[in-house]
Design a protein around this motif. Sequence first.
Motif, mmCIF file in Angstrom:
data_model
loop_
_atom_site.group_PDB
_atom_site.id
_atom_site.type_symbol
_atom_site.label_atom_id
_atom_site.label_comp_id
_atom_site.label_asym_id
_atom_site.label_seq_id
_atom_site.Cartn_x
_atom_site.Cartn_y
_atom_site.Cartn_z
ATOM 1 N N GLY A 154 -2.772 -0.023 6.512
ATOM 2 C CA GLY A 154 -2.470 1.026 5.530
ATOM 3 C C GLY A 154 -3.494 1.058 4.414
ATOM 4 N N ARG A 157 -6.720 2.499 5.554
ATOM 5 C CA ARG A 157 -6.633 3.950 5.650
ATOM 6 C C ARG A 157 -6.835 4.610 4.292
ATOM 7 N N VAL A 251 -0.030 4.175 14.198
ATOM 8 C CA VAL A 251 -1.021 3.802 13.202
ATOM 9 C C VAL A 251 -2.071 2.874 13.817
ATOM 10 N N VAL B 15 3.759 -16.446 -7.028
ATOM 11 C CA VAL B 15 3.589 -15.635 -5.825
ATOM 12 C C VAL B 15 3.831 -14.162 -6.158
ATOM 13 N N LEU B 26 -4.082 -1.871 -5.420
ATOM 14 C CA LEU B 26 -3.891 -0.838 -4.412
ATOM 15 C C LEU B 26 -3.618 0.502 -5.070
ATOM 16 N N VAL B 30 -7.248 2.437 -4.928
ATOM 17 C CA VAL B 30 -7.372 3.099 -3.628
ATOM 18 C C VAL B 30 -7.101 4.581 -3.838
ATOM 19 N N GLY B 31 -8.144 5.369 -3.733
ATOM 20 C CA GLY B 31 -8.009 6.793 -4.011
ATOM 21 C C GLY B 31 -7.877 7.012 -5.508
ATOM 22 N N PHE B 277 8.345 3.417 4.825
ATOM 23 C CA PHE B 277 7.088 2.678 4.708
ATOM 24 C C PHE B 277 6.074 3.171 5.739
ATOM 25 N N LEU B 278 6.556 3.391 6.947
ATOM 26 C CA LEU B 278 5.684 3.862 8.014
ATOM 27 C C LEU B 278 5.094 5.230 7.668
ATOM 28 N N ILE B 281 2.357 4.887 5.223
ATOM 29 C CA ILE B 281 1.084 4.459 5.809
ATOM 30 C C ILE B 281 0.405 5.630 6.504
ATOM 31 N N ARG B 282 1.198 6.395 7.258
ATOM 32 C CA ARG B 282 0.630 7.531 7.991
ATOM 33 C C ARG B 282 -0.014 8.540 7.053
ATOM 34 N N TYR B 283 0.659 8.814 5.917
ATOM 35 C CA TYR B 283 0.162 9.851 5.017
ATOM 36 C C TYR B 283 -0.588 9.274 3.823
ATOM 37 N N VAL B 284 -0.931 7.964 3.902
ATOM 38 C CA VAL B 284 -1.655 7.295 2.827
ATOM 39 C C VAL B 284 -0.988 7.577 1.479
ATOM 40 N N ILE B 286 -0.003 5.971 -1.311
ATOM 41 C CA ILE B 286 -0.245 4.642 -1.886
ATOM 42 C C ILE B 286 0.892 4.134 -2.793
ATOM 43 N N MET B 289 3.645 2.731 -0.782
ATOM 44 C CA MET B 289 3.219 1.504 -0.118
ATOM 45 C C MET B 289 3.262 0.320 -1.065
ATOM 46 N N LEU B 293 5.665 -2.950 -0.888
ATOM 47 C CA LEU B 293 5.068 -4.294 -0.844
ATOM 48 C C LEU B 293 5.738 -5.215 -1.858
ATOM 49 N N ILE B 296 9.475 -5.950 -0.846
ATOM 50 C CA ILE B 296 9.566 -6.868 0.296
ATOM 51 C C ILE B 296 9.188 -8.286 -0.128
ATOM 52 N N PHE B 300 11.456 -11.677 0.158
ATOM 53 C CA PHE B 300 11.017 -12.898 0.827
ATOM 54 C C PHE B 300 11.052 -14.096 -0.118
#
Lengths: 309, 325
Positions: A154, A157, A251, B15, B26, B30-31, B277-278, B281-284, B286, B289, B293, B296, B300
């Motif tokens: 991701g 991309r 993807v 962490v 990010l 990014v962009g 989330f998917l 990612i497909r359509y960027v 950010i 995303m 992140l 999640i 964890f």
Amino acid sequence: MLSNIKANWKRASIENEFLYLFLHNRVAQVAAFVAFVSIVGALFAPLIAPTDPYDLKSFSILDNFLPPAWTEMGEAKFLIGTDDQGRDLLSSILYGTRLSLIVGLSAMIFAAILGTSLGLAAGYFGGKFDAVVMRVADVQLSLPAILTALLVDGIARGILPREQHEDLLIVVLTVAIGLSLWVNFARVARASTFVERNKEYVQADEIMGLHPLRIMLVSILPNIMGPLLVIGTVDLAVAVLLESTLSFLGVGVPPNQPSLGTLIRIGTEYIFSGEWWIVVFPSMTLVIMIVSVNILGDFIRDVLNPRLR
Amino acid sequence: MFTYIARRLVQSVFVMLAVSLIAFALFRYVGDPVAVMVGQETSIEDQERLREQLGLNDAVITQYVRFLGQMVTGDFGFSYRTRAPIAEMILERMPATLELGFVALFISLAVGIPAGIYTALRSDGVLANAILVVTLIGVSVPTFVIGIFLIYFFGVQLGWLPTFGRGDTVDIGWWTTNFLTIDGWRSLILPALTLGIYQLTLTMRLVRSEMQDVMHTDFIKFAIARGINYRSVRYRHALKNSMIPVITIIGLQFGGIIAFSIVTESVFQWPGMGLLFLDSIRYVDIPVMSVYLVIIALVFVVINLIVDILYLLIDPRVRLKAEAA
């Protein structure tokens, strides 16, 4: 001289033992055979495949949705049927397997080089570097590989401009999968290096004043190859699985070069209308391939681990 | 013991800081956020004003601190693609994923633990071997292939169960649930099985090897030598001790279930966080995303922390080690 002969003798006996165990393990033979067939099929796909699925001229939309040749509607030309575009499914699977194996293998090798170098250095030098590498490894280990791969994919991309992106998709995919698999190599390499570095041959190298890089790569690395080989086999299966999952999710590889995962994704659109072969054959190929690599991995681990014998 | 917990807490905070730094980088680098938010016809001055308004001209440290503040207060910003507030998008999707994950976890434990115990105790039985072969397949078959085949048999061939979406749901406040309608339960079965099967095989194999190890320890041999009946040795002494790692299993499985819910949700078009989330990612997309992140990572970190603390409470050996350290 004497140690040389001894080493050679030892190596020869291990190889024989490997061969001996292999010849007495029917399951491992079958798995090796299947893996061999997949690799040959993938390597020579352009020669074996009846048509070229990447070449738009080689197939016709008029042939679409033909069932396998042994069914009533099937045509002998298309042994296991055609897909929605009229592509020969067998050719698509051969080319798809090729792509899946190329991506899986390069991702595994990338992870092996990265993980082994970090693990070797961490185990050899210890101290702060070791602490940092292992902390990062711990954090990443708590994230499942598929999540890491999706994230790296991701981010790539987002960073890469759209025009370049299509061409680089396969490289991006390989790096994403590789980055999610390096931890296992690093941990194993580090643990084995820890043991090796206190042995006499390493001390001898150090007294001779050899460069650490030389000690690590020439002296230690060959001695820790065994466990790394096991990780490599297991991770090859994982890498192929990750590639197919990402491609299935849309993807992964570029749409004009379908891998097995892409074929399965296309196939799912047609299971409701009864064209089962489009999804069943790629899925079976993928599963058989992964199972056989896993069995081989188990076999190699058992051979290299004398405790289990 | 207290210092151990404190140290683990500090570790967890570090962490989270590292992850949020990645998420921030990010989001920020990014962009260009401004270019995405405005149309092509917006003038450069307007863009510059927006940039100033959003604080994108401030020092990086200031921006990061502000980003942290927003994350902590749940102000996640807006999606590039849908322009909707991300906090709402995620809240809306969360019940679907949590309910799916919960049922999958239940299947994994309710079937996996007894099967693991059974195969450990009857390692030469026909049924035990059959179960082992099935789990070998379960480990090697990708999740999405399992899902597709379940759809094919139970959805297409037999026509028994729905194969996509959540079916009828009931709203309880902002939480939408599948648990209160028959259709909701029917829609849940196939996705939960898909998600649960792989986890089930893991549970089973771990419980099995743990139980086998315990059966070979000295205290079990001694208990048998003392003439305690087998039933009691197995189900009281051995079982109790092999259940300790199950806590770790549950912790690990939460992670696996979250990760593989992405795949399962995609196969069944289940409208949960994984699908969100998917799409991001497909359509960027950010911002979505980076928020995913962070969330999640938080899940964890919290689960790992709880597992470690539970270990401390349950297993005296770990407690002694922690006190010594």
